[in-house]
Design a protein around this motif. Structure first.
Motif, PDB file in Angstrom:
ATOM      1  N   GLY A  74       0.884  -1.220   0.044  1.00 40.45           N
ATOM      2  CA  GLY A  74       0.114  -0.040   0.056  1.00 40.45           C
ATOM      3  C   GLY A  74       0.897   1.141   0.055  1.00 40.45           C
ATOM      4  O   GLY A  74       0.142   2.405  -0.127  1.00 40.45           O
ATOM      5  N   MET A  75       2.022   1.141  -0.095  1.00 41.00           N
ATOM      6  CA  MET A  75       3.100   2.443   0.162  1.00 41.00           C
ATOM      7  C   MET A  75       3.180   2.752  -1.288  1.00 41.00           C
ATOM      8  O   MET A  75       3.516   1.999  -2.001  1.00 41.00           O
ATOM      9  CB  MET A  75       4.263   2.217   0.966  1.00 41.00           C
ATOM     10  CG  MET A  75       4.177   1.903   2.305  1.00 41.00           C
ATOM     11  SD  MET A  75       3.432   2.922   3.285  1.00 41.00           S
ATOM     12  CE  MET A  75       4.903   4.128   3.367  1.00 41.00           C
ATOM     13  N   PRO A  76       3.077   4.122  -1.558  1.00 35.90           N
ATOM     14  CA  PRO A  76       3.373   4.732  -2.788  1.00 35.90           C
ATOM     15  C   PRO A  76       4.713   4.569  -2.975  1.00 35.90           C
ATOM     16  O   PRO A  76       5.707   4.945  -2.094  1.00 35.90           O
ATOM     17  CB  PRO A  76       2.888   6.168  -2.593  1.00 35.90           C
ATOM     18  CG  PRO A  76       2.779   6.383  -1.210  1.00 35.90           C
ATOM     19  CD  PRO A  76       2.673   5.218  -0.517  1.00 35.90           C
ATOM     20  N   ASP A  77       5.135   4.624  -4.222  1.00 33.51           N
ATOM     21  CA  ASP A  77       6.526   4.649  -4.687  1.00 33.51           C
ATOM     22  C   ASP A  77       6.791   6.402  -5.198  1.00 33.51           C
ATOM     23  O   ASP A  77       6.176   6.819  -6.037  1.00 33.51           O
ATOM     24  CB  ASP A  77       6.946   3.993  -5.921  1.00 33.51           C
ATOM     25  CG  ASP A  77       6.781   2.439  -5.730  1.00 33.51           C
ATOM     26  OD1 ASP A  77       7.199   2.222  -4.792  1.00 33.51           O
ATOM     27  OD2 ASP A  77       6.207   1.682  -6.781  1.00 33.51           O
ATOM     28  N   THR A  78       7.606   6.705  -4.268  1.00 33.30           N
ATOM     29  CA  THR A  78       8.027   8.231  -4.601  1.00 33.30           C
ATOM     30  C   THR A  78       9.148   8.623  -5.441  1.00 33.30           C
ATOM     31  O   THR A  78      10.195   7.896  -5.149  1.00 33.30           O
ATOM     32  CB  THR A  78       8.321   8.856  -3.220  1.00 33.30           C
ATOM     33  OG1 THR A  78       9.128   8.519  -2.468  1.00 33.30           O
ATOM     34  CG2 THR A  78       7.041   8.897  -2.355  1.00 33.30           C
ATOM     35  N   VAL A  79       9.065   9.486  -6.394  1.00 33.97           N
ATOM     36  CA  VAL A  79       9.990   9.575  -7.398  1.00 33.97           C
ATOM     37  C   VAL A  79      10.194  11.059  -7.512  1.00 33.97           C
ATOM     38  O   VAL A  79       9.408  11.808  -7.434  1.00 33.97           O
ATOM     39  CB  VAL A  79       9.612   9.099  -8.735  1.00 33.97           C
ATOM     40  CG1 VAL A  79      10.605   9.513  -9.785  1.00 33.97           C
ATOM     41  CG2 VAL A  79       9.314   7.951  -8.935  1.00 33.97           C
TER      42      VAL A  79
END
Length: 82
Positions: A74-79
Motif C-alpha cells: 500500500g505504500m506509494p513509490d515516490t520519485v
C-alpha cells in the motif's frame, strides 16, 4: 461542550499552520496508520485458532508478516521530480 472547544482549537491550528503541517505537528499520520493496521489485523480474525502457546506465537508472527506485506503493497513509490 468539551469536545467542541477542542475541535475549534484544532480548526484554528489547521488554518494557522495549513493541513499538511498540522498533520505532521500533531502526529495525525502516525495515529491514522496505527488505527489502519489494527483494523487490518482485526479483519484477519479476532481470535487465534491455535491452542498451544507455541503455535499461537507462530500464528501471531504470520499475521504480522501479512500486515507488513499489506503495508509494503500500500505504500506509494515516490520519485523525485527535478
Amino acid at each position: 461542550m468539551a469536545g467542541a472547544g477542542e475541535r475549534n482549537e484544532t480548526v484554528r491550528a489547521i488554518k494557522r499552520l495549513g493541513r499538511r503541517l498540522w498533520k505532521r505537528w500533531s502526529g495525525y499520520h502516525r495515529r491514522s496508520l496505527a488505527e489502519e493496521a489494527m483494523s487490518r489485523l482485526k479483519r484477519l480474525g479476532e481470535r487465534l485458532s491455535a491452542r498451544e502457546p507455541a503455535y499461537q506465537v507462530a500464528e501471531v508472527q504470520i499475521r504480522c508478516a501479512i500486515l507488513n506485506t499489506f503495508t509494503v503493497l500500500g505504500m506509494p513509490d515516490t520519485v523525485p521530480c527535478a
